[in-house]
Design an enzyme around this catalytic site. Structure first.
Site, short mmCIF file in Angstrom:
data_model
loop_
_atom_site.label_atom_id
_atom_site.label_comp_id
_atom_site.label_asym_id
_atom_site.label_seq_id
_atom_site.Cartn_x
_atom_site.Cartn_y
_atom_site.Cartn_z
N GLY A 67 -18.74 -35.45 4.99
CA GLY A 67 -18.31 -35.16 6.48
C GLY A 67 -19.50 -35.02 7.46
CB SER A 68 -22.92 -35.94 7.76
OG SER A 68 -22.86 -37.37 7.91
CG ASN A 69 -20.60 -40.01 10.84
OD1 ASN A 69 -21.42 -40.60 11.94
ND2 ASN A 69 -20.95 -40.75 9.63
CG MET B 75 -14.43 -43.30 1.84
SD MET B 75 -15.29 -44.44 3.08
CE MET B 75 -15.72 -45.64 1.79
CB ILE C 117 -6.71 -49.42 2.34
CG1 ILE C 117 -8.20 -49.97 1.85
CG2 ILE C 117 -5.97 -50.63 3.05
CD1 ILE C 117 -8.28 -51.42 1.74
CG ASN D 281 -13.10 -46.71 10.47
OD1 ASN D 281 -13.43 -45.63 10.09
ND2 ASN D 281 -13.67 -47.71 9.99
CG HIS E 33 -17.58 -50.54 8.77
ND1 HIS E 33 -17.04 -50.50 7.34
CD2 HIS E 33 -18.33 -51.81 8.36
CE1 HIS E 33 -17.26 -51.38 6.39
NE2 HIS E 33 -18.13 -52.04 7.22
CG LEU F 257 -10.51 -53.20 5.81
CD1 LEU F 257 -10.08 -51.56 5.78
CD2 LEU F 257 -11.09 -53.73 4.26
C1 GAR Z 1 -20.85 -43.15 6.80
O1 GAR Z 1 -21.83 -43.71 6.52
C2 GAR Z 1 -19.44 -43.88 7.40
O2 GAR Z 1 -20.10 -45.03 8.13
C3 GAR Z 1 -19.00 -44.60 6.10
O3 GAR Z 1 -18.93 -43.68 5.23
C4 GAR Z 1 -19.92 -42.53 5.41
C5 GAR Z 1 -19.49 -41.20 5.37
O4 GAR Z 1 -20.49 -40.27 5.56
N1 GAR Z 1 -17.62 -45.18 6.43
C6 GAR Z 1 -17.16 -46.04 5.59
O5 GAR Z 1 -17.64 -46.73 4.80
C7 GAR Z 1 -15.93 -46.56 5.98
N2 GAR Z 1 -15.39 -47.59 5.35
P1 GAR Z 1 -20.13 -38.68 6.21
O6 GAR Z 1 -19.13 -38.30 5.39
O7 GAR Z 1 -21.53 -37.93 5.86
O8 GAR Z 1 -19.87 -38.84 7.57
#
Ligand code: GAR
Length: 195
Positions: A12-14, A90, A92, A107, A109, A144
């Site tokens: 969950g860093s984002n 993650m 669908i 979202n 990506h 998607l």
């Molecule tokens: C991020 O890089 C995001 O772009 C990616 O998962 C990571 C989550 O990191 N998302 C996908 O691949 C979506 N299909 P986080 O949990 O540290 O935010």
């Protein structure tokens, strides 16, 4: 003030960057963080930031996506979100779920869409010999990783990069891009932002 719910699957860093950004004169506030994995590391980080959390473990639902999503929707709609931000979520989503939140679901990506929807984006960019990689924030539609693009951030692909090297370089930009796009979106601006 717009009410924002965030869905995660992992660290969950984002999500943390989104939560931290929603303060002061920001037009939105975080009201809830949910995960499909009760052990997702981001849940404790959200709680530490004072945001309510929940988990709906997808595993007991097995192939019954509709039942899993009905429970997600029940938890989310209890807080009446104006915006649903997927941040490393993650699973669908079915067209029914997407329709329920259409026009208010974002979202992030880790590729320069429309290149490399789906998984293993960084390995695919390196394999293709791309000079640039990056991340995209888009509206979620039933196709998607193909909804309207709200913003992109680009980084160079450097000689000798591993997928992990590239992922780390892109993630730094994700942390700038997603809060910036969310702020604009919450203010009603769906124009495209390029960082
Ligand atoms: C991020 O890089 C995001 O772009 C990616 O998962 C990571 C989550 O990191 N998302 C996908 O691949 C979506 N299909 P986080 O949990 O540290 O935010």
């Amino acid at each position: 003030m717009k009410r924002v719910a965030v869905l995660i699957s992992g660290g969950g860093s984002n999500m943390v960057r989104l939560l931290e950004s929603m303060a002061g004169d920001h037009p939105a506030r975080a009201v809830l963080v949910g995960a499909n994995d009760p052990n997702a590391g981001g849940l404790a980080k959200a709680a530490a930031l004072g945001v309510d959390t929940f988990a709906v473990d997808h595993r007991p639902f097995e192939r019954d996506r509709a039942a899993f999503e009905a429970e997600l929707i029940r938890q989310l709609d209890a807080v009446q979100p104006d915006i649903l931000a997927l941040a490393g979520f993650m699973r669908i989503l079915t067209p029914d779920f997407v329709r329920h939140y259409e026009g208010r679901m974002l979202n992030i990506h880790p590729s320069l869409l429309p290149k490399y929807p789906g998984l293993n984006t960084h390995a695919r960019a390196i394999e293709a010999g791309d000079a640039e990689a990056g991340a995209t924030v888009h509206e979620v539609t039933a196709d998607l990783d193909a909804g309207p693009i709200l913003g992109q951030a680009r980084v160079p692909v450097l000689p000798g990069d591993t997928p992990g090297d590239l992922a780390a370089r892109v993630l730094v930009q994700e942390h700038r891009l997603y809060p910036a796009v969310l702020r604009r979106f919450a203010a009603g601006d769906r124009g495209r932002l390029d960082l």
